[in-house]
Write an enzyme that holds these catalytic residues in place. Structure first.
Site, mmCIF file in Angstrom:
data_model
loop_
_atom_site.group_PDB
_atom_site.id
_atom_site.type_symbol
_atom_site.label_atom_id
_atom_site.label_comp_id
_atom_site.label_asym_id
_atom_site.label_seq_id
_atom_site.Cartn_x
_atom_site.Cartn_y
_atom_site.Cartn_z
ATOM 1 N N ASP A 86 2.128 -1.991 -4.490
ATOM 2 C CA ASP A 86 0.918 -1.402 -4.668
ATOM 3 C C ASP A 86 0.469 -1.838 -6.023
ATOM 4 O O ASP A 86 1.069 -2.531 -6.786
ATOM 5 C CB ASP A 86 1.025 0.157 -4.456
ATOM 6 C CG ASP A 86 -0.462 0.523 -3.919
ATOM 7 O OD1 ASP A 86 -1.597 0.330 -4.357
ATOM 8 O OD2 ASP A 86 -0.216 1.591 -3.014
ATOM 9 N N GLY A 98 0.896 -1.427 -0.124
ATOM 10 C CA GLY A 98 0.058 0.045 -0.009
ATOM 11 C C GLY A 98 0.846 1.293 0.044
ATOM 12 O O GLY A 98 0.277 2.202 0.758
ATOM 13 N N TYR A 149 -16.108 -3.985 5.752
ATOM 14 C CA TYR A 149 -15.054 -3.508 6.188
ATOM 15 C C TYR A 149 -14.610 -3.640 7.745
ATOM 16 O O TYR A 149 -13.659 -4.188 7.723
ATOM 17 C CB TYR A 149 -14.997 -2.021 6.135
ATOM 18 C CG TYR A 149 -13.554 -1.170 6.470
ATOM 19 C CD1 TYR A 149 -12.556 -1.438 5.719
ATOM 20 C CD2 TYR A 149 -13.594 -0.532 7.746
ATOM 21 C CE1 TYR A 149 -11.430 -1.032 6.067
ATOM 22 C CE2 TYR A 149 -12.470 0.257 8.032
ATOM 23 C CZ TYR A 149 -11.269 -0.003 7.334
ATOM 24 O OH TYR A 149 -10.296 0.563 7.617
ATOM 25 N N GLY A 156 -1.738 7.426 1.087
ATOM 26 C CA GLY A 156 -2.020 7.127 2.615
ATOM 27 C C GLY A 156 -1.008 6.836 3.547
ATOM 28 O O GLY A 156 0.356 7.125 3.517
ATOM 29 N N ASP A 165 -2.131 -7.029 -7.707
ATOM 30 C CA ASP A 165 -3.365 -6.962 -7.055
ATOM 31 C C ASP A 165 -3.399 -8.000 -5.994
ATOM 32 O O ASP A 165 -3.700 -9.207 -6.446
ATOM 33 C CB ASP A 165 -4.263 -7.030 -8.193
ATOM 34 C CG ASP A 165 -5.664 -6.975 -7.755
ATOM 35 O OD1 ASP A 165 -6.136 -6.948 -6.654
ATOM 36 O OD2 ASP A 165 -6.751 -6.872 -8.604
ATOM 37 N N LYS A 179 -11.444 -6.186 9.397
ATOM 38 C CA LYS A 179 -10.684 -5.606 10.290
ATOM 39 C C LYS A 179 -10.849 -6.480 11.637
ATOM 40 O O LYS A 179 -9.831 -6.792 12.283
ATOM 41 C CB LYS A 179 -10.758 -4.273 10.563
ATOM 42 C CG LYS A 179 -10.468 -3.410 9.362
ATOM 43 C CD LYS A 179 -9.009 -3.693 8.662
ATOM 44 C CE LYS A 179 -8.585 -2.523 7.617
ATOM 45 N NZ LYS A 179 -7.290 -2.926 7.363
ATOM 46 N N ALA A 222 1.814 3.212 -2.304
ATOM 47 C CA ALA A 222 1.376 4.395 -3.181
ATOM 48 C C ALA A 222 0.769 5.604 -2.670
ATOM 49 O O ALA A 222 0.898 6.783 -3.464
ATOM 50 C CB ALA A 222 0.818 3.747 -4.428
ATOM 51 N N SER A 229 -7.900 -1.683 12.202
ATOM 52 C CA SER A 229 -8.698 -0.237 12.275
ATOM 53 C C SER A 229 -9.472 -0.346 13.609
ATOM 54 O O SER A 229 -9.960 -1.410 14.192
ATOM 55 C CB SER A 229 -9.704 -0.243 11.046
ATOM 56 O OG SER A 229 -10.571 1.029 11.200
#
Length: 259
Positions: A33, A9, A153, A13, A42, A157, A11, A112
């Site tokens: 990413d 991840g 989501y 945030g 992917d 998590k 790329a 999260s």
């Protein structure tokens, strides 16, 4: 000492902020990413998960010091299951053998505070059972309704946090001298949350869902600093911890409960 980190991840945030911080500190970062990364894959695809390991091994000459698994989605769609749970675990487990030669191997993933929100028990069970077809099928059903789609989501998590707790003390992780932990961010101002924070009305609605009495919404750099420490040589004894970097959401929601 210069260390080699793999950051998924990378790329945007939190992943981008973490990669930047580690690079600024003089370390080598292999970014992963969908695009704009050293390794472009992917994580919803089994073939790409395997290719992730192969390409990282080639770029790192077979040895890395830490895995920082950040890649994730927050969409009410089945693809979120593939990235947030199966892609996350494939990254951690697939790359784990490359940590064997490090004098200070480390691994950390991103959960999260949404893991504290209501979830779909059936989806969580399929995830923890490692049954990807069943989990995707359940997510397809949930995604058909706006109310249940929102459970996807948090379910991924919650399951990931439980996987961390179940796995960290095992022979493969703690037994091999690898601290395995996770962070659980609150609302972080990244492209992932841009649509939820672009007006004051939306921000206030989000505050009701994710109360953050300490300093409010956070920048990605806040989480990056914690991830960098967890993946550093200094972290020798944290094992299976899910650390809430959420401005107090965990405290507000769970009170004095310790788990």
């Amino acid at each position: 000492m210069t260390r080699t980190y793999v950051v998924t991840g990378s790329a945007s945030g939190i992943g981008s902020a973490t990669a930047d911080l580690l690079t600024e500190r003089g370390h080598r970062v292999i970014g992963v990413d969908l695009h704009d990364a050293d390794v472009e894959v992917d994580l919803t695809l089994a073939a790409d998960r395997a290719r992730l390991v192969t390409e990282v091994a080639e770029k790192a000459a077979g040895a890395i010091d830490a895995i920082v698994a950040v890649a994730g989605l927050a969409l009410p769609v089945p693809k979120t299951v593939g990235v947030n749970y199966f892609g996350m675990i494939a990254s951690l487990e697939g790359l784990r053998p490359l940590l064997a030669g490090s004098p200070a191997p480390r691994a950390v993933g991103v959960s999260s505070m949404a893991s504290l929100h209501p979830n779909d028990a059936e989806l969580v069970d399929h995830l923890l059972a490692g049954d990807e077809p069943a989990a995707l099928a359940r997510a397809e059903i949930l995604a058909k309704d706006e109310q249940t789609g929102g459970l996807i989501y948090g379910s991924t998590k919650a399951a990931f946090s439980r996987w961390i707790r179940r796995s960290a003390a095992s022979p493969e992780w703690a037994g091999a001298g690898i601290p395995l932990n996770a962070v659980a961010p609150g609302v972080i101002l990244t492209p992932m949350t841009a649509d939820l924070t672009d007006t004051e009305e939306k921000r206030e609605a989000l505050r009701q869902m994710v109360p953050m009495p300490l300093n409010g919404f956070a920048e990605a750099s806040t989480v990056a600093a914690l991830l960098a420490w967890l993946a550093s040589e200094e972290n020798t004894h944290l094992c299976g911890q899910v650390i809430f970097v959420d401005g107090g959401s965990d405290v507000v929601i769970r009170g004095d409960s310790t788990w």
